[in-house]
Each structure stands twice: as structure tokens, then as C-alpha cells.
Design an enzyme around this catalytic site. Structure first.
Site, PDB file in Angstrom:
ATOM      1  N   GLU A 189       0.809  -1.224   0.000  1.00  0.00           N
ATOM      2  CA  GLU A 189       0.000   0.000   0.000  1.00  0.00           C
ATOM      3  C   GLU A 189       0.844   1.276   0.000  1.00  0.00           C
ATOM      4  OE1 GLU A 189      -0.873  -2.667   1.732  1.00  0.00           O
ATOM      5  OE2 GLU A 189      -2.875  -3.112   0.979  1.00  0.00           O
ATOM      6  N   HIS A 240     -11.352  -5.207   8.630  1.00  0.00           N
ATOM      7  CA  HIS A 240     -11.781  -4.967   7.247  1.00  0.00           C
ATOM      8  C   HIS A 240     -13.120  -4.238   7.203  1.00  0.00           C
ATOM      9  CE1 HIS A 240      -8.640  -7.779   6.073  1.00  0.00           C
ATOM     10  NE2 HIS A 240      -8.916  -7.574   4.798  1.00  0.00           N
TER      11      HIS A 240
END
Lengths: 818, 460
Positions: free
Chosen positions: A527, A594
Site C-alpha cells: 500500500e 476490514h
């Protein structure tokens, strides 16, 4: 992930051993005659000139910081000064082989690199172009002062310009290279290829990678150097950047004509210390830094250790590596050893090293050694060297006298800073070449399929449309992406599983067939590199769209979002643009790691725009808006919404191009008694609550979708609150620190007299997101909104609260920290 | 150095004055006698002279602004001088010029400055209400003239008074006037009252016509002149605004009612004739019927101290002397100057002083101190032919006498035949909280006797 590459059990299970390429260590071996022929006497003297400039410049700053003056000029410099005394040869040797088209990104210790790169690039540039750059930069502001210093030749004016522009920036002057908005650790000068210098250790690695990617994708000349320190080798983003730059796909899947791997040189200025931590021997295990290249790709990143105390050895290595990079054979790793004679900063007592060690390096001083070499080879005389030094000290004294003058040199005001926080531009395309597509847009399978979809939730007869026949939120995002792809040739998108798979949520399905690899590709699960490359790509002049599959992964790209994407427009005083869209999906039903809405984290960071659409029409209009802008946009998408249809716009999602007005909330249901404003998917639960309030209690609720976090125009909300007198704010973010609290504070400040009750925030519990079976214990439910209204806003006739929305409960939870 | 002109202190009790009109503009040249602006207190107006000569550098208030006394209103000096410096020099560093500009012509330096002393702090703390109420509820109550204490109970969280509670009180509150009540049956409801104290009036009931009727009538109106034709809006300000507030306060805070009676006027008319024809050297020729009745009213009060009183905060204050308020019709509206110690005056003094006061009130030059402090008021509408009216109390006074016109009225003579007699009407409004009907009637009866025997009354 591609069907063209087969993972064969036979192949991957076969027995064998790995061998590694030999990694040269200080292998420089060129005769002086060869070097003299290559550089010419002027070139060699120029290198000596640049080394002396850096030595004197840094020595001057050291004196300013420690004694408050230098050479009779007194000045109190409040800012930092991370000096590179001792590291001159490394910076100059590198710059000697680089043009203005070659970019260097640096660190907090990059004064020397700015000066070396600028002098070298200016020398290699024709006079007309040089004159044009200096006279137009900041509308000629910097040059006007450079001229005041006095000069005999154009070269001396250039010296004035480079030294003054850099020093004025360090002193935070309005005529500095970045109007004083960057300062010592962030100064840079893009016209000479000196790109942003980064005060976050290793921060330049992913950004430089993105800049190299920009050159590769858009066929731009030059290479990109990431100048970072040896201690940054342990930083995740540095590793991620090397992985990103070394991906096989550039050669295995991209078109050969694309040119191979991005031309990125990871140059580690290895001064053996990270502040005080000793890398080789204490905080690292690589023994020799160059060894790390062997762990990255079969070419071991063409790694070498180079003697950074010999400018000719550095130049030789850079020249050879530049050829490899331009041929698409990167990335390259250089372990350029050097030594910092001065402390990390003026406050450094050097308690971590011995005096003997420092003296040994002083005895090996690169400037003394190089000038002795040139004198012994009769390139310059002893007198010539001392004249050169004397002349430069005199010039630098004049530069300092001017740059330190508070009366001559103003600083910017708050209005100016405000004006560069965002660029608010609109650019259809960042290049005028034809966008590369694999097929006409109209022939794309998904485009054709979408033509037959019903663009709202009900058909012409008012009947509900099934999901498969309905134009969904994800389709709206696709349309915006496809539209801009077909217009802006620089637009590229990457992230995890975006190609072939089409993104985890099928937003990009169909784009694989539409776009060449270089415009849409899968990244490693990295990321920091995904976003950091986007930053470098955007500030180099291209439009980038990157994706974080889950908002929860934002932490993995924390620095790139919080310190990089958000800061470079303003730290460059508006010289750089940041057309970067970071699509961030917000999950649910996947538990604690998540399912989090972190809109508050990005709301807190100045310099970012934050959009959060909740309807298909807004998804397209807001992505269209983001994709024509010039600012970094964090584009939040709730996974609860990807398959919904349009239910607010009577004519459904428009087929043509349109943009949602920036910053404008929208009233989704009109009412008179209470305003419920939401951010994200909570909108639909608020509408349910509004239905119940009306049918069961006769309370008329106005429901507003805020749509934007920043910028946010409060007028619509204020008008509603002035009408109803009551405001409930709801979103799926946990309540503590939720951006809704900022909205509440603002509305209360502006419209206090209109309020009939305290503004009430309904957020998710300050808990982990539990299992999907338990999510109604965590995410705001319609009943929570009604309970909050009943308990704190407008007591209703006879409801039985299902949740505890009392003030006492607020205090209890806070006391327990939950 | 530029000089600051401040709002003059007009009387000891005046705290602020309204700037009604500027007579100069920035850039104008003025001398000491030049008039800068007209100002108005709650009961008088006057013009403010410059006091210094020079160029007007800045005007610090807008027309309509209420400016505390001793606060700066203008700066006068030489062109180009700093307004901010002058204000700072005079101790007004915070003042912002409304308009400021460089004057074109050079000017002689300003001589003696107007007295410019720092103004006292004028900040007034907002009253704190004991009961919790939302800001919105407070705002609505205030705008509707409803004291929050009138809201029976708060239905918000923890009993907080919220908007709906104020609305409920307002909806339940207004009583219907008699006329409105008579008309109400034919209409569903009235949205809100526009009558006194929020009362629903007949006009309120006729305003919200049913939609169908409205459509029809608007269609009809389209043929004719568009309804409602032309109009002019005049915001209330100055004396008019003060009068409006005082009158409302009077009605809202007292239990007043009016008693009417008549008294034989033959004596009045005869005496008036004699006075008018008297040798001017006596100084009695200007005494009017109004003076005579007023004098009689003051005399009569000597035996009725209950009417010569103030009622405030549940305390009744009866005055030893009569300080007579005299309602005067002036170009700015009703003013009521006070004839102090009227009960100690001879008729001649009474007449002369009341004329002087009325003249000052009409001319706008009266001291604001003389517009307060009356203990009893006389309002004379006789000259307009008014037969009877209901004067409103000047609270905290408890009584006011309205003097009506003299009319010939039918009378039955002692011999049983019907004749006519000139009689003067008297309309006494009194506050029933302290003055019962009999008290008022006794006063009127005594007054009527005093008027009937006015020739003797004036001798006493």
C-alpha cells in the site's frame, strides 16, 4: 494474476539452487586520462567548484546555527539544518552525469544535492533556456534578488540564483525556491530536476518510483534517482518501492515498446549512521548495503558499492547505471558510501562515535583529495584552487547578507499559505497525445452491457428492477473511470487485483479489455508503494488513480497519504500539482480489520480532499469531479452500496458527463422537525428512521447526505438546521473522534441560536467491528437514531428505546474508554 | 490633531441617543457652529453642533444607530489626518469609522477640541433565566413577546423548554376580541393574532381565506388593480418606536379602565372670556380652558393622593406634590413634558410654565429630564371635538385625565322644561390594581364640582 502466465507444479517443485550475481564493491577503475577526456578540464574544475560551494554553504549554516553568524553576517536561523559536510563528492559526482530531465528526489539532508544538481543541470542547459527558467521562476522574484547581489558574468548570476534561491528557501523567505513553504528539509527546484526532498526517512523511495513510472508510461526522457540514507533500508515503504519497481510484468506483460522497468535508481547515500544508530554492525544485518539488491530480483538490482569520497567513481557508476535504466533494465541499487563530518544536526554531540573516527575521515577529505588530484595533473594550480574558494566565499557572504535581511526579504502571509493548500484546478488532459486504448470505448463489452441497464431502482412502470438489470453504483464508478481514460492519455490506475479480476468489487471489470497494461496494472500488496507511486506520478505531471482495497489498509499507506499526497502542493508553494485519486473501499461483515470507516483520519489532514458518495449518481458525478481536478482526493466507497441503484434522481443516473458540485451536501428527503445528516451508507438507515418518525410519531425528518468531508459547504446544512432547529448526525465511523463531531461543533458555533436541542452524533460503538451476525450491535441502526432523538432532542410519545442514548451513557462509555 | 466629536449627554438620565440624520458628509468643511447631525432621545430631538472647525474626516455612526452618550460620532480635522490616531488619542482605539476619506480642500487647524472623554463601558450582561430553555425556544419566545415564564412546562429532555413548548403556549394564549369571537364561527381558525397583546382580531380571521376563495379572488383581482395596490412601509424608530413600546407596556402591565363624566362648562367659558378680555398687563389673557381644567385637576388631587402616585414593583408611591405630565402633540409624535411641583403654582404660573414646556416640546429643544417624572397626566383632546376617549396610562403612573370637548347637552331645568347646557367631558383612566371604581368616581365627582365652580377653585 494473468492467464498468460502459468504456475506449473512441475516447474515450481523442481529441485535446484539459486545463484546470485557478483556485486562489485568499490570497483571504480578508470584512468585519469579517460576522465579528463570525458569531462574536460572545465568539467573537472566545475566539479571541484560545486564541492567547494557545498562545503562552504553547509559550513556557513553550521556557523549560523551554532554561533549566530558567519563571516561578519549575523543571523538567527530558527529552522533546522541537517548538514552534509563531508558528503560533497557523492552529491557532485552523481549530478555530474545528470541532465535537467533526470530527476533526483532526496531527504532531509539534501542541501548539497540541490546545489550540485542545479549547478550541473544549469551548465548542461543552453543559455537561452537557462535565462528563461530564471527569469520566469516565481515571476522573476528570485532572479531580481539574485541580480542585486552583484555579478560579472552570466555564470556568476547563475551562482547567485542557485545559492540565493536555496538559502532564501532555508530561511523561509517569500522569494525562496518554494516561497519558504518547504524550508531546509524540503527545498527543491524542479526546473533543474531537483525534485521534492523528503523529511520522512525513506519517504522519497516510493515517490521517486512513481515519478519513474510516469516517465515510463508517458515516454518522457531521463531517469529518476531516489537519494535516501542507509538507515532507510529498513523502512517498509523503501522495500515496497523496490518491489514495485522490480515487478516482472514490465518486461513479461507490458508491451516491449513501453520500455521495460521504470528508470529508477535507488541511491543510498551510505554515511553509516541513522542519526546515531550505526547501520552496518548495529541496526542492520546486511554487512554491505549493496547486498540487499540480491534479494530483490535476479539482476540483484545491478547493485554496487561505490566510493562516494571520489566524485569520479560516483559519476562513473551513475553513467553506467543510467544506460541500464534507460534501456528498461532497472531498478538499480547503489550503495554510495560517504561520511558525515558534522553532526546529524547542530545539536548532535556525536556521543555515538569516536573523535578518531571523525579525524580519519577528515584526513581522507574528498575536497582536499580531489583538488590535489587536479593540481597534480595540472588541471588547475594551487593558486587557482584558493582563488576559486576565495571567490566563492565572497559570493556566499553577499548571498547570506541579502538572504538574512529581514527588511529586504519578507515572508509569506497566512492568506498566501491558504491559497496554496489546494490547487482547485480543472484539467481535461495532462498531455495532448491521443489516449492509448485497446478498443474504442463504444465497443467495450461492459460499456455495451451498461447501455441496456435500467439506470434507477424502478422501471418505467414503477416496478422494482432486479439487481442484474439495474445500473449499479459500481457501474457509475466505471463510467467515470472509462470517460477520463478516453480523454487523458496520462491517466493510469493501479492497485491490488485491479486488472483481470477487475478490482475486488468489480468496479474495473471491463477495463482490462479496454486498456494496455501500463494504464491499468496489478501492484504488489504494497500500500505504501501503491499510494507513494501515485504521489510521484501525479507530481511529475500525470493523473493517477490508486486503490486501497480496504480503508483498514490506510495505515499501511499512512505516510504516503498523511505526509506526501497531502503536503507537496503546499510545500512547493503551488508549483506542483497532485492529480491523485485514492479510491478507498470501506468494508463491513469482515470483522475488526476490514470494516472500518476512517474518514476522520483523512479529514484531519490538511491538503486532502475527501469525497464520500452514497448514491450511484453521486458516485459518477463525484468521481468525474475528482478525475478532472488537480488535488489529491481520498475517494471513499462503502461496500454496502456497490450494488445499489439510483433511487433519488427521477431520471436515474445520467448517461452523459456531469460533475457533482464540489462540497455541496444534498437534501434527500425534506422535513420540518429534525435534520438527520449522514455520511456514507448510513444515509439509507437514516431514511428508514425518517419513515418511522413520520409514520409512528408524526415527526417530519429532513435527511441530508453530506457527500463531502472536505471541502464542505455548510450552507445547505445550516439552512436545514435553521428550519428544523434540531440536528442528528450519523455515520458508520466509530463515534469517538468521528468527523461528525467536527460538523457538530461547526454547526453549533454558527447556528447556536437556531438550535432547539444539542446536536447529536450517532456513530458506531467505540468497539471492534464484530462478526457480521453482530453488526447491529456496532453500526448505527435506524432505531439508534430514533432513540437518540427521543432521549436527547425531542421526546417522542411512548417509544421503548432499544439502545441507551442517554447523556449518562455517553459519560459512562467515555469513562471506560469504550 | 484631528478632534473627536462625541454624542452629547442630553440630561442626566439619557444613556444613548439615536442619530436620525447626518447634516454633513465626509469631506465637508465645518466650523464650530456647523450642525453635524440631528439626534433624538426617547422624547426629544436636537442638533449636534460641531464645536470645532475643520474637515469632516469620518462619520462613526449610521443614521438610525443608537449611540451611547460620550461615544465618538465623528472625527474632524485637517485633510489627510489619521482618524485612527485621533480616536486612539481620545481613548477610542476600538472605534471603526463608518466612512472615511481624504477631504479635498486644505483647512485651518482645528481650535479647541470638543470634550472627548473615554466612554464608560456599556456592555450589558444578558439576563440569565433560571429555567433551561433551548436557544431556539428563547428566540421564538422573545420574538413573540412571550415571557419564558409564561410557558407552563418544558417537554424537552430533562424538562428543557423547547420550541414546541413556546409554540403551544402561543397557540393556546391569544384571547379573541369580541368582534373576532363573533366572526370566528364561520372560519376554521386564525393562524395568529395581530391585535393588542397578540389577540386575534376580526381582520386576522378574515385574512386566511380558504384556498379556493383565494384563487377565485386573485383571478378577479387580476382583471382589476393588482391587490393590494401600492403601499409604503415605514420602520418604527425614534420617538415613534418609544411611544409604541411604552403604550404596549402600559396595556400589558396594568389593569386600566376608563371612567367618563361631564361637568357644567358655563363657569369655565365665562371665566375664560373674562381672562381673555383682561388687561394684558395682568399676564392672564393667555390662560385657556385647558389651563383651567388642568389647574382644577391638580387642585382636586390634593384630596385624592391615591391618584397622584406611581405603582411599581408592588409598591405604591404617593407623592406630596403633583408633578403634572402634559400630553403635547408634536411633529415627532406624542411628548409628555412634566410641569414639576404644579400643585404649588398659581394659575398664572401654571399657565405660563405649561405653555413654555409645550413650546419646547414642539420645538424639540426640551431637556429629556423634563420628559420624565410626572406623577399624574392630563391629555387634552377637547380642541379636536373628541367627546370621550380612553387615555392610556403613563406607567408607572396610576391615573390619567382625558379632557374632552365642550358640548351642549340636553338638560331638564329645575322648572321641568327641557333645555340645553354646555358641559365638558372628562375621561379618567385609572389602574384598578390600586384605584377602585369608587375612588375614581369620587375624584371625578370632586373634579366636576371644582370645574363647575372654577371661579372659586382658582382662588384656592
Amino acid at each position: 494474476m494473468t492467464k498468460s502466465l502459468i504456475v506449473s507444479p512441475a516447474a515450481v517443485r523442481a529441485k535446484g539452487t539459486l545463484t546470485f550475481p557478483t556485486i562489485p564493491v568499490n570497483a571504480y577503475d578508470r584512468s585519469f586520462a579517460t576522465e579528463l577526456k570525458h569531462f574536460g578540464p572545465e568539467g573537472l574544475i566545475a566539479m571541484l567548484h560545486d564541492m567547494i560551494v557545498i562545503r562552504e554553504f553547509e559550513g556557513m549554516l553550521n556557523s549560523i546555527k551554532t554561533t549566530g553568524g558567519w563571516n561578519g553576517v549575523e543571523y538567527n536561523h530558527k529552522g533546522p539544518a541537517h548538514l552534509s559536510l563531508g558528503q560533497e563528492a557523492a552529491a557532485v559526482g552523481q549530478a555530474a552525469e545528470l541532465d535537467a530531465d533526470d530527476y533526483i528526489f532526496g531527504s532531509h539532508r539534501s542541501h548539497g544535492e540541490i546545489l550540485a544538481k542545479s549547478f550541473s543541470a544549469a551548465r548542461r542547459m543552453d543559455q537561452a533556456k537557462l535565462g528563461q527558467i530564471m527569469s520566469t521562476f516565481l515571476d522573476g522574484d528570485t532572479l531580481r534578488y539574485a541580480e542585486k547581489i552583484g555579478y560579472g558574468t552570466p555564470d556568476e548570476l547563475t551562482e547567485n540564483f542557485i545559492m540565493f534561491g536555496t538559502l532564501a528557501e532555508i530561511f523561509a523567505r517569500k522569494v525562496g525556491f518554494n516561497r519558504g513553504m518547504g524550508g531546509s528539509m524540503h527545498a527543491f527546484f524542479t526546473p533543474f530536476g531537483s525534485m521534492p526532498n523528503n523529511a520522512i526517512v525513506g519517504g522519497s523511495a516510493p515517490i521517486a518510483t512513481g515519478s519513474a513510472l510516469f516517465k515510463r508510461v508517458n515516454g518522457k526522457p531521463g531517469i529518476v534517482v531516489s537519494n535516501i540514507g542507509d538507515a532507510s533500508m529498513a523502512c517498509g515503504p523503501v522495500w515496497e518501492a523496490m518491489m514495485f519497481a522490480a515487478m516482472d510484468q514490465y518486461r513479461s506483460l507490458w508491451e516491449a515498446s513501453d520500455g521495460g522497468n521504470p528508470p529508477i535508481l535507488f541511491n543510498f547515500f551510505n554515511n553509516f549512521y541513522g542519526m546515531g544508530g550505526q547501520t552496518a554492525g548495529e541496526t542492520m544485518g546486511y554487512d554491505i548495503l549493496a547486498r540487499v539488491g540480491a534479494g530483490v530480483n535476479p539482476e540483484a538490482m545491478h547493485a554496487e558499492r561505490v566510493d562516494g569520497y571520489n566524485p569520479l567513481a560516483v559519476a562513473d557508476a551513475v553513467r553506467r547505471k543510467k544506460e541500464l535504466l534507460l534501456a528498461g533494465k532497472g531498478p538499480v541499487l547503489l550503495d554510495t558510501i560517504t561520511y558525515r563530518i558534522s553532526g546529524h544536526s547542530p545539536s548532535d554531540a556525536s556521543s555515538y562515535r569516536t573523535r578518531d573516527e571523525v579525524e580519519a575521515w577528515e584526513a581522507a577529505d574528498s575536497i582536499a583529495a580531489f583538488s590535489d588530484l587536479l593540481v597534480s595533473k595540472k588541471v588547475i594550480t594551487e593558486t587557482g584552487v584558493s582563488d576559486l574558494r576565495g571567490r566563492l566565499v565572497e559570493r556566499l557572504t553577499k548571498v547570506l547578507a541579502l538572504a538574512s535581511s529581514d527588511t529586504e526579504l519578507p515572508r509569506v502571509d497566512a492568506t498566501m499559505i491558504e491559497s496554496v493548500m489546494l490547487s482547485n484546478g480543472h484539467v481535461e488532459a495532462f498531455d495532448d497525445r491521443a489516449p492509448e486504448l485497446l478498443q474504442p470505448l463504444a465497443e467495450n463489452a461492459r460499456v455495451k452491457a451498461l447501455a441496456n441497464k435500467v439506470r434507477k431502482t424502478t422501471d418505467a412502470d414503477g416496478k422494482a428492477v432486479s439487481k442484474v438489470k439495474m445500473f449499479q453504483f459500481r457501474d457509475a464508478l466505471f463510467e467515470a473511470m472509462a470517460h477520463r481514460y478516453a480523454i487523458d492519455p496520462t491517466m493510469a490506475a493501479w492497485g491490488e487485483d485491479v486488472r483481470d479480476w477487475g478490482g475486488a468489487f468489480a468496479v474495473y471489470r471491463g477495463l482490462t479489455e479496454l486498456l494496455p497494461y501500463k494504464r491499468l496494472f496489478n501492484s504488489p500488496i504494497a500500500e505504501a508503494a501503491i499510494v507513494g507511486a501515485g504521489v510521484g506520478y501525479a507530481l511529475s505531471g500525470g493523473r493517477a488513480v490508486v486503490e486501497l482495497m480496504y480503508c483498514d489498509f490506510l495505515g499501511r499507506a499512512g505516510d504516503e497519504v498523511f505526509n506526501q499526497a497531502s503536503k507537496w502542493q503546499s510545500m512547493s508553494a503551488g508549483l506542483l500539482k497532485m492529480p491523485l485519486v485514492v479510491r478507498v473501499s470501506i468494508g463491513n461483515k469482515y470483522g475488526a480489520q476490514h470494516s472500518q470507516d476512517w474518514s476522520a483520519l483523512v479529514a484531519h489532514i490538511p491538503g486532502l480532499k475527501v469525497y464520500f458518495p452514497a448514491s450511484p449518481t453521486d458516485a459518477k458525478g463525484m468521481l468525474n469531479l475528482a478525475l478532472r481536478g488537480t488535488d489529491p482526493v481520498i475517494f471513499l466507497e462503502s461496500q454496502l452500496l456497490y450494488d445499489i441503484g439510483e433511487q433519488f434522481e427521477a431520471d436515474g443516473v445520467p448517461t452523459g458527463y456531469y460533475e457533482t458540485p464540489e462540497g455541496q451536501p444534498v437534501v434527500r428527503r425534506e422535513g420540518t422537525d429534525v435534520t438527520i445528516a449522514t455520511l456514507g451508507a448510513t444515509l439509507y438507515r437514516a431514511l428508514e428512521a425518517a419513515d418511522t418518525l413520520q409514520s409512528k410519531y408524526g415527526v417530519s425528518a429532513e435527511v441530508i447526505d453530506l457527500r463531502f468531508v472536505a471541502p464542505l459547504d455548510y450552507e445547505v446544512l445550516l439552512a436545514s438546521v435553521r428550519k428544523t432547529g434540531r440536528l442528528v448526525l450519523a455515520s458508520d465511523a466509530v463515534e469517538r473522534g468521528s468527523f461528525l463531531n467536527t460538523i457538530a461543533t461547526t454547526v453549533q458555533s454558527v447556528a447556536f441560536d437556531a438550535l432547539d436541542a444539542p446536536i447529536t452524533v450517532v456513530g458506531a460503538r467505540n468497539h471492534i467491528t464484530p462478526a457480521p451476525e453482530l453488526e447491529d450491535l456496532f453500526f448505527p441502526q435506524p432505531g439508534w437514531i430514533i432513540d437518540a432523538i427521543h432521549e436527547r432532542v425531542l421526546p417522542l410519545p411512548g417509544p421503548v428505546p432499544a439502545s441507551n442514548a442517554t447523556e449518562g451513557e455517553i459519560v459512562r462509555r467515555a469513562r471506560l474508554g469504550v | 490633531m484631528a478632534r473627536v466629536v462625541v454624542m452629547p449627554q442630553l440630561g442626566n438620565t439619557v444613556e444613548s441617543c439615536l442619530v436620525t440624520a447626518w447634516l454633513v458628509a465626509v469631506g465637508d468643511t465645518v466650523d464650530e457652529a456647523s450642525l453635524l447631525c440631528e439626534i433624538e432621545t426617547d422624547k426629544s430631538t436636537m442638533e449636534v453642533p460641531s464645536g470645532v472647525s475643520g474637515t469632516v474626516l469620518a462619520l462613526l455612526a449610521e443614521e438610525g444607530d443608537d449611540v451611547p452618550v460620550k461615544e465618538p460620532i465623528a472625527v474632524i480635522g485637517a485633510p489627510g489626518e489619521s482618524v485612527a490616531d485621533a480616536l486612539a488619542e481620545a481613548g477610542f482605539s476600538g472605534a471603526e469609522p463608518l466612512s472615511e476619506g481624504a477631504a479635498p480642500a486644505p483647512e485651518t487647524p482645528a481650535p479647541a477640541p470638543a470634550a472627548a472623554t473615554p466612554a464608560p463601558a456599556t456592555a450589558v450582561a444578558a439576563p440569565v433565566t433560571a429555567s433551561a430553555a433551548s436557544p431556539r425556544a428563547k428566540g421564538l419566545a422573545s420574538a413573540s413577546g412571550l415571557p419564558l415564564s409564561a410557558v407552563a412546562a418544558g417537554t424537552g429532555p430533562h424538562g428543557r423548554v423547547i420550541e414546541r413548548d413556546v409554540r403551544a403556549t402561543l397557540d393556546a394564549g391569544p384571547a379573541l376580541t369580541r368582534g373576532a369571537a363573533a366572526t370566528a364561527d364561520s372560519f376554521a381558525s386564525a393562524a395568529s393574532g395581530t391585535g393588542l397583546g397578540g389577540r386575534v382580531t376580526t381582520s386576522d380571521l378574515t385574512t386566511p381565506v380558504p384556498a379556493a376563495v383565494a384563487a377565485a379572488s386573485s383571478a378577479a383581482a387580476a382583471v382589476d388593480t393588482a391587490f393590494p395596490g401600492g403601499f409604503a412601509d415605514t420602520p418604527l424608530k425614534g420617538v415613534r418606536k418609544i411611544i409604541a413600546e411604552r403604550m404596549m407596556e402600559s396595556l400589558a402591565s396594568s389593569a386600566q379602565l376608563t371612567y367618563t363624566a361631564t361637568a357644567p362648562a358655563a363657569g369655565l367659558m365665562a371665566l375664560r372670556k373674562r381672562l381673555k378680555d383682561s388687561d394684558p398687563a395682568l399676564g392672564m389673557s393667555g390662560i385657556t380652558v385647558g389651563d383651567l381644567v388642568g389647574y382644577a385637576a391638580v387642585r382636586t388631587l390634593a384630596n385624592h393622593p391615591l391618584l397622584n402616585a406611581h405603582l411599581a414593583n408592588n409598591v405604591l408611591r404617593k407623592f406630596d406634590s403633583v408633578h403634572l405630565g402634559m400630553a403635547v402633540d408634536t411633529p415627532r409624535g406624542l411628548l409628555v413634558p412634566t410641569l414639576r411641583f404644579a400643585s404649588g403654582l398659581t394659575l398664572r404660573e401654571f399657565s405660563a410654565q405649561s405653555k413654555a414646556l409645550a413650546g419646547e416640546a414642539i420645538g424639540g429643544s426640551i431637556s429629556p429630564d423634563l420628559l420624565t417624572g410626572a406623577s399624574f397626566t392630563v391629555s387634552n383632546l377637547g380642541a379636536f371635538g373628541i367627546e370621550s376617549f380612553t387615555p392610556l396610562l403613563n406607567v408607572p403612573q396610576v391615573a390619567i385625565l382625558g379632557v374632552d370637548a365642550i358640548f351642549p347637552r340636553a338638560t331638564i331645568k329645575p322648572d321641568g322644561t327641557v333645555g340645553a347646557e354646555q358641559r365638558i367631558g372628562l375621561s379618567l383612566t385609572a389602574d384598578h390594581r390600586v384605584i377602585d371604581g369608587a375612588d375614581a368616581a369620587r375624584y371625578l365627582k370632586d373634579l366636576a364640582v371644582a370645574i363647575a365652580n372654577i371661579d372659586l377653585t382658582v382662588m384656592g
